[in-house]
Write a protein that holds these residues in place. Sequence first.
Motif, PDB file in Angstrom:
ATOM      1  N   LEU A  34       0.867  -1.170   0.000  1.00  0.00           N
ATOM      2  CA  LEU A  34       0.000   0.000   0.000  1.00  0.00           C
ATOM      3  C   LEU A  34       0.908   1.225   0.000  1.00  0.00           C
ATOM      4  O   LEU A  34       1.727   1.389   0.906  1.00  0.00           O
ATOM      5  CB  LEU A  34      -0.893   0.007   1.235  1.00  0.00           C
ATOM      6  CG  LEU A  34      -1.634   1.304   1.545  1.00  0.00           C
ATOM      7  CD1 LEU A  34      -2.649   1.625   0.442  1.00  0.00           C
ATOM      8  CD2 LEU A  34      -2.318   1.219   2.897  1.00  0.00           C
ATOM      9  N   THR A  35       0.779   2.065  -1.018  1.00  0.00           N
ATOM     10  CA  THR A  35       1.546   3.307  -1.090  1.00  0.00           C
ATOM     11  C   THR A  35       0.580   4.471  -0.894  1.00  0.00           C
ATOM     12  O   THR A  35      -0.447   4.549  -1.576  1.00  0.00           O
ATOM     13  CB  THR A  35       2.275   3.449  -2.440  1.00  0.00           C
ATOM     14  OG1 THR A  35       3.127   2.309  -2.619  1.00  0.00           O
ATOM     15  CG2 THR A  35       3.121   4.722  -2.480  1.00  0.00           C
ATOM     16  N   VAL A  36       0.897   5.326   0.057  1.00  0.00           N
ATOM     17  CA  VAL A  36       0.028   6.449   0.400  1.00  0.00           C
ATOM     18  C   VAL A  36       0.732   7.756   0.050  1.00  0.00           C
ATOM     19  O   VAL A  36       1.839   8.012   0.521  1.00  0.00           O
ATOM     20  CB  VAL A  36      -0.327   6.428   1.908  1.00  0.00           C
ATOM     21  CG1 VAL A  36      -1.200   7.617   2.266  1.00  0.00           C
ATOM     22  CG2 VAL A  36      -0.996   5.114   2.292  1.00  0.00           C
ATOM     23  N   ASN A  37       0.066   8.564  -0.782  1.00  0.00           N
ATOM     24  CA  ASN A  37       0.546   9.900  -1.087  1.00  0.00           C
ATOM     25  C   ASN A  37      -0.076  10.813  -0.035  1.00  0.00           C
ATOM     26  O   ASN A  37      -1.249  11.155  -0.121  1.00  0.00           O
ATOM     27  CB  ASN A  37       0.125  10.317  -2.501  1.00  0.00           C
ATOM     28  CG  ASN A  37       0.653  11.677  -2.877  1.00  0.00           C
ATOM     29  OD1 ASN A  37       0.881  12.528  -2.024  1.00  0.00           O
ATOM     30  ND2 ASN A  37       0.846  11.891  -4.166  1.00  0.00           N
ATOM     31  N   GLY A  85       3.139  -1.274   4.094  1.00  0.00           N
ATOM     32  CA  GLY A  85       2.762   0.062   3.670  1.00  0.00           C
ATOM     33  C   GLY A  85       3.926   1.031   3.692  1.00  0.00           C
ATOM     34  O   GLY A  85       4.836   0.909   4.514  1.00  0.00           O
ATOM     35  N   VAL A  86       3.887   1.989   2.775  1.00  0.00           N
ATOM     36  CA  VAL A  86       4.883   3.057   2.685  1.00  0.00           C
ATOM     37  C   VAL A  86       4.172   4.325   2.220  1.00  0.00           C
ATOM     38  O   VAL A  86       3.077   4.262   1.669  1.00  0.00           O
ATOM     39  CB  VAL A  86       6.026   2.729   1.691  1.00  0.00           C
ATOM     40  CG1 VAL A  86       6.839   1.542   2.149  1.00  0.00           C
ATOM     41  CG2 VAL A  86       5.509   2.517   0.284  1.00  0.00           C
ATOM     42  N   THR A  87       4.812   5.465   2.444  1.00  0.00           N
ATOM     43  CA  THR A  87       4.301   6.707   1.863  1.00  0.00           C
ATOM     44  C   THR A  87       5.128   7.021   0.624  1.00  0.00           C
ATOM     45  O   THR A  87       6.256   6.522   0.477  1.00  0.00           O
ATOM     46  CB  THR A  87       4.367   7.891   2.849  1.00  0.00           C
ATOM     47  OG1 THR A  87       5.736   8.169   3.149  1.00  0.00           O
ATOM     48  CG2 THR A  87       3.588   7.603   4.117  1.00  0.00           C
ATOM     49  N   SER A  88       4.583   7.843  -0.236  1.00  0.00           N
ATOM     50  CA  SER A  88       5.293   8.191  -1.473  1.00  0.00           C
ATOM     51  C   SER A  88       6.559   8.996  -1.192  1.00  0.00           C
ATOM     52  O   SER A  88       7.452   9.050  -2.031  1.00  0.00           O
ATOM     53  CB  SER A  88       4.369   8.952  -2.421  1.00  0.00           C
ATOM     54  OG  SER A  88       3.813  10.068  -1.772  1.00  0.00           O
ATOM     55  N   LYS A 144      -2.553   2.893   9.175  1.00  0.00           N
ATOM     56  CA  LYS A 144      -2.291   4.174   9.818  1.00  0.00           C
ATOM     57  C   LYS A 144      -0.969   4.716   9.310  1.00  0.00           C
ATOM     58  O   LYS A 144       0.055   4.035   9.365  1.00  0.00           O
ATOM     59  CB  LYS A 144      -2.228   4.024  11.333  1.00  0.00           C
ATOM     60  CG  LYS A 144      -2.000   5.371  12.024  1.00  0.00           C
ATOM     61  CD  LYS A 144      -1.994   5.263  13.510  1.00  0.00           C
ATOM     62  CE  LYS A 144      -1.861   6.604  14.199  1.00  0.00           C
ATOM     63  NZ  LYS A 144      -1.031   7.603  13.568  1.00  0.00           N
ATOM     64  N   VAL A 145      -1.034   5.929   8.811  1.00  0.00           N
ATOM     65  CA  VAL A 145       0.182   6.622   8.402  1.00  0.00           C
ATOM     66  C   VAL A 145       0.822   7.162   9.667  1.00  0.00           C
ATOM     67  O   VAL A 145       0.162   7.846  10.455  1.00  0.00           O
ATOM     68  CB  VAL A 145      -0.128   7.762   7.413  1.00  0.00           C
ATOM     69  CG1 VAL A 145       1.143   8.532   7.058  1.00  0.00           C
ATOM     70  CG2 VAL A 145      -0.801   7.214   6.160  1.00  0.00           C
TER      71      VAL A 145
END
Length: 161
Positions: A34-37, A85-88, A144-145
């Motif tokens: 899951l990649t979150v911008n 999960g990671v963020t952009s 959760k970010v």
Amino acid sequence: MKTFNHSTRTFFILLCLLVFTTCKKEKDPVIVTLTVNTSQLGEQLVDPPGCTLSATPSSVVIFDDGNPKNFTILVKDGTEIEWEGVTSDGGDVDIKKIIYKGGTNIFDKDSIPGIDDKGKEKVKVKVKRKTALNNDYVYKIKFKVKNKEGIQMIDPKIQVN
């Protein structure tokens, strides 16, 4: 006599190779990322914008139109799946849990909690059964970010043959 021993040895080596290749260790897990911008995320708790999914190996992805709700992978019964999960921009996203939502339940539990893996929460689980035709496993990814308020959810699909 030497020919018999050589033939026996060759046969034994071939038999061992056959047993080794059929009893080799299980395949590597399928990793769903899951990649979150975070600049697009906003406050929406269900199906927030700015989220994309991908899988390794990419060959398991059978549908991806950019909407996580439609993202579908196809795996074999017995496959281990790992969600991360990671963020952009390189930050961490904790995968809090995977929750069964509908279709064929391919796992033994309806809710699979994340586990700590070097400071990040991930979910790892082995597929236990095949999905029926047109009855995909539909699930929620609760995530959760880090350094953001609230737990958010998206709900992709899995097919198992």
